[in-house]
Design an enzyme around this catalytic site. Structure first.
Site, PDB file in Angstrom:
ATOM      1  N   HIS A 132      -5.026  -6.444  -5.750  1.00  0.00           N
ATOM      2  CA  HIS A 132      -6.046  -7.593  -5.779  1.00  0.00           C
ATOM      3  C   HIS A 132      -6.714  -7.472  -7.126  1.00  0.00           C
ATOM      4  O   HIS A 132      -8.030  -7.283  -7.230  1.00  0.00           O
ATOM      5  CB  HIS A 132      -7.337  -7.377  -4.756  1.00  0.00           C
ATOM      6  CG  HIS A 132      -6.719  -7.903  -3.479  1.00  0.00           C
ATOM      7  ND1 HIS A 132      -6.400  -6.949  -2.399  1.00  0.00           N
ATOM      8  CD2 HIS A 132      -6.587  -9.032  -3.005  1.00  0.00           C
ATOM      9  CE1 HIS A 132      -5.989  -7.619  -1.366  1.00  0.00           C
ATOM     10  NE2 HIS A 132      -6.233  -9.057  -1.398  1.00  0.00           N
ATOM     11  N   ASN A 133      -5.672  -7.652  -8.393  1.00  0.00           N
ATOM     12  CA  ASN A 133      -6.422  -8.019  -9.544  1.00  0.00           C
ATOM     13  C   ASN A 133      -6.045  -9.250 -10.151  1.00  0.00           C
ATOM     14  O   ASN A 133      -5.778 -10.209  -9.245  1.00  0.00           O
ATOM     15  CB  ASN A 133      -5.694  -6.850 -10.230  1.00  0.00           C
ATOM     16  CG  ASN A 133      -4.009  -7.036 -10.231  1.00  0.00           C
ATOM     17  OD1 ASN A 133      -3.707  -8.092 -10.252  1.00  0.00           O
ATOM     18  ND2 ASN A 133      -3.532  -5.782 -10.001  1.00  0.00           N
ATOM     19  N   SER A 134      -6.290  -9.577 -11.388  1.00  0.00           N
ATOM     20  CA  SER A 134      -6.423 -10.845 -11.871  1.00  0.00           C
ATOM     21  C   SER A 134      -4.828 -11.691 -12.057  1.00  0.00           C
ATOM     22  O   SER A 134      -4.746 -12.590 -11.890  1.00  0.00           O
ATOM     23  CB  SER A 134      -6.833 -11.196 -13.224  1.00  0.00           C
ATOM     24  OG  SER A 134      -6.170 -10.573 -14.219  1.00  0.00           O
ATOM     25  N   THR A 135      -3.891 -10.614 -11.813  1.00  0.00           N
ATOM     26  CA  THR A 135      -2.411 -11.185 -11.645  1.00  0.00           C
ATOM     27  C   THR A 135      -2.327 -11.852 -10.280  1.00  0.00           C
ATOM     28  O   THR A 135      -1.595 -12.654 -10.350  1.00  0.00           O
ATOM     29  CB  THR A 135      -1.636  -9.907 -12.096  1.00  0.00           C
ATOM     30  OG1 THR A 135      -1.910  -9.279 -13.115  1.00  0.00           O
ATOM     31  CG2 THR A 135      -0.129 -10.378 -12.055  1.00  0.00           C
ATOM     32  N   HIS A 136      -2.940 -11.380  -9.323  1.00  0.00           N
ATOM     33  CA  HIS A 136      -2.772 -12.027  -7.904  1.00  0.00           C
ATOM     34  C   HIS A 136      -3.444 -13.133  -7.936  1.00  0.00           C
ATOM     35  O   HIS A 136      -2.817 -14.274  -7.502  1.00  0.00           O
ATOM     36  CB  HIS A 136      -3.403 -10.917  -6.843  1.00  0.00           C
ATOM     37  CG  HIS A 136      -3.570 -11.740  -5.550  1.00  0.00           C
ATOM     38  ND1 HIS A 136      -2.526 -12.269  -4.839  1.00  0.00           N
ATOM     39  CD2 HIS A 136      -4.801 -12.086  -5.122  1.00  0.00           C
ATOM     40  CE1 HIS A 136      -3.020 -12.674  -3.684  1.00  0.00           C
ATOM     41  NE2 HIS A 136      -4.338 -12.557  -3.694  1.00  0.00           N
ATOM     42  N   HIS A 160     -10.717 -16.931  -6.074  1.00  0.00           N
ATOM     43  CA  HIS A 160     -10.597 -16.792  -4.515  1.00  0.00           C
ATOM     44  C   HIS A 160     -10.741 -15.242  -3.972  1.00  0.00           C
ATOM     45  O   HIS A 160     -11.164 -14.754  -2.676  1.00  0.00           O
ATOM     46  CB  HIS A 160      -9.326 -17.215  -3.734  1.00  0.00           C
ATOM     47  CG  HIS A 160      -8.234 -16.252  -3.799  1.00  0.00           C
ATOM     48  ND1 HIS A 160      -7.404 -16.348  -4.925  1.00  0.00           N
ATOM     49  CD2 HIS A 160      -7.804 -15.499  -3.027  1.00  0.00           C
ATOM     50  CE1 HIS A 160      -6.534 -15.329  -4.466  1.00  0.00           C
ATOM     51  NE2 HIS A 160      -6.549 -14.899  -3.256  1.00  0.00           N
ATOM     52  N   ASP A 161     -10.523 -14.196  -5.059  1.00  0.00           N
ATOM     53  CA  ASP A 161     -10.735 -12.783  -4.841  1.00  0.00           C
ATOM     54  C   ASP A 161     -11.467 -12.139  -5.793  1.00  0.00           C
ATOM     55  O   ASP A 161     -11.223 -10.869  -6.142  1.00  0.00           O
ATOM     56  CB  ASP A 161      -9.194 -12.132  -4.724  1.00  0.00           C
ATOM     57  CG  ASP A 161      -8.598 -12.334  -3.336  1.00  0.00           C
ATOM     58  OD1 ASP A 161      -9.467 -12.353  -2.421  1.00  0.00           O
ATOM     59  OD2 ASP A 161      -7.044 -12.002  -3.155  1.00  0.00           O
TER      60      ASP A 161
END
Ligand code: AMP
Ligand code: ZN
Length: 524
Positions: free
Chosen positions: A229-233, A269-270
């Protein structure tokens, strides 16, 4: 004043009013009150309340579920016994509050992986114990130079990044390559490219630098230290969202407000995800669980933080020039979509979407869905049906949900990386649960024993396959469906291989043990 609505055989309306003297006067609608029974002031106040009650009765429309129950109840009065009994069972189900939540069936308990994974994603936490887990761990983004001159920002992106971004319209685009090239800042670059293509600056009437500031601010709030759950996701979900929105069908169904709401939702969203799931935060009595009463804890936090951080600071406020009405519409749409990513509501959203499209899609003679292979006239009908406010709401929820868990549909190389990353994050959670003596939400995600292929088979079988089959009914995604099928086969094979290797090891160990015992016996 208390107002109750309750069901008896027929749904009716029950009102109980408490006057100033503590008396309860029931069945207000049928009772003729005598003013002299009450003190003058009370009578006056009471009449006012009575007036507003009758006004309320005249504007209240029965809830849809009550209408359905009433219709079935009246049919029941005139039908045969077996039908009445069947209706009784149906009515009993309709009267429960969790209409869309499936129960974990008994046989699944035998499959520990599926039971853990499904339970972990669908549950709100089991028992609760204290923890001092701090959700506000700082993120460790390394800084990367972003050009700041408006209108030409995309042109100023370093060439090696531009080369990767050129493949962005394709499904096989590699977000991992972009992650490496941008030193873990893929969201800013991909966000700028995609939002520009969808006309974000023109629609929001903001400068390119405001958009850039906002993207940098949001990306900075993702935790680079999370393996999944990082900015790549977030960038990956943004990519899938824009891919779905490029479909001709959605060009006709969605307006620009819908499109930009979808893209902004995907980006935020995350945000500030702590790398632990809702069940963990609830079990740990984390501050966020307290704040949101254990309900959609993370999803509420992502959307709330995104709005407060955006609106409190003019240079990053992408909503500042929207009219009050447009802001309200966009905010409502974004909140709805981000909350829809909560997995406890997975089956509810998929069922509602299915109900929505089943009504309109042409069926083959055997009743099976034909997708959009109908006449041009029926295609127009489909678009009209899908364009209503209600349908668009359900489609947008489904769109972000599919984008959110589309990693098993990515080319195998990418899909394997995501599978490894999510497993790693679950392992970290299990480690922390053990360390802090918290309930272990998903015991199979133990780094010493977990089978990643098995976890992927379960995830695809229970969450991905069905949802994508429904999505493919209105979204032309044969490439994704083919990849999903092949990836599933790949995980199945790998699982078989692992199991065979494990039983071989077991046999070898048993053989050497019996060999040893034999030797010992001979020696003695
Ligand atoms: P979100 O937290 O918004 O990303 O919600 C998606 C949920 O699906 C998360 O709980 C993820 O842990 C889960 N998920 C996504 N991809 C996978 C995967 N490949 N295997 C297992 N779980 C996954
Ligand atoms: Zn997500």
């Amino acid at each position: 004043m208390f107002i109750f609505f309750f069901f008896c055989r027929k749904v009716m309306y029950y009102v109980s009013v408490k006057n100033n003297h503590g008396l309860f006067l029931n069945h207000l609608r049928d009772t003729d009150f005598n003013g002299s029974q009450l003190a003058n002031g009370a009578v006056h106040g009471f009449n006012r309340r009575r007036e507003s009650l009758s006004k309320m009765q005249s504007v209240l429309v029965e809830a849809p579920i009550n209408k359905v129950i009433n219709i079935l109840t009246s049919v029941q009065e005139s039908c045969s016994n077996p039908v009445a009994q069947a209706l009784d069972r149906a009515l009993e189900i309709l009267r429960t509050s969790e209409l869309y939540s499936p129960y974990l069936s008994h046989p699944m308990k035998e499959d520990q992986m599926t039971s853990d994974l499904v339970g972990g994603l669908l549950s709100q936490g089991l028992r609760r114990r204290l923890s001092n887990y701090d959700v506000n761990r700082s993120s460790h983004h390394s800084h990367f130079h972003i050009p700041s001159s408006p209108t030409t920002m995309l042109n100023q992106v370093p060439e090696h990044i531009q080369v990767i971004l050129e493949t962005e319209p394709l499904w096989k685009f590699s977000i991992i390559d972009l992650e490496t090239a941008t030193n873990k800042r893929p969201l800013v670059y991909l966000g700028l490219k995609i939002l520009s293509r969808f006309g974000a600056c023109e629609f929001l009437r903001i400068s390119e630098s405001c958009l850039m500031n906002w993207l940098q601010m949001i990306e900075g709030k993702y935790h680079a230290s999370n393996s999944y759950h990082n900015s790549t996701h977030a960038a990956d979900v943004l990519h899938a969202t824009s891919f779905f929105l490029e479909q001709q069908r959605y060009k006709a169904v969605f307006d620009q407000m819908d499109e930009l709401s979808c893209l902004i939702s995907a980006i935020i969203h995350d945000v500030d995800h702590p790398g632990r799931n809702n069940a963990f935060l609830i079990n740990a009595r984390n501050d966020l669980a307290m704040l949101y009463n254990d309900l959609a804890v993370l999803e509420n936090h992502h959307v709330s933080l995104a709005f407060s951080a955006t609106c409190k600071d003019d240079p990053v406020n992408i909503f500042k020039n929207l009219s009050a009405d447009d802001y309200r519409t966009m905010r409502h749409s974004i909140i709805d979509m981000v909350l829809a990513t909560e997995m406890t509501k997975h089956f509810e959203h998929v069922s509602k979407f299915n109900n929505c499209i089943n009504k309109v899609l042409p069926k083959a003679s055997d009743g099976s869905p034909m997708g959009d292979r109908g006449s041009e006239e029926s295609l127009n009908d489909i678009v009209t049906h899908l364009s209503t406010d209600d349908s668009r709401l359900l489609i947008k929820r489904m769109l972000i949900k599919c984008a959110d868990i589309s990693n098993p549909c990515r080319p195998l190389e990418l899909c394997s990386i995501w599978a490894q990353r999510i497993a790693e994050e679950y392992f970290d959670q299990t480690d922390e649960e053990k360390e802090k003596n918290l309930p272990i939400v998903m015991p199979v995600f133990d780094r010493k024993t977990c089978s990643i292929p098995k976890s992927q088979c379960s995830f695809i079988e229970y969450f991905v396959q069905g949802m994508f089959e429904s999505w493919a009914e209105i979204c032309d995604i044969p490439e994704l469906m083919e990849i999903l099928k092949n990836n599933y086969q790949y995980w199945k094979e790998k699982d078989k291989q692992e199991s065979a290797e494990a039983s071989e090891t077991l046999v070898t160990e048993e053989d050497s043990q019996s060999e040893q015992i034999k030797e010992e016996n001979e020696n003695s």
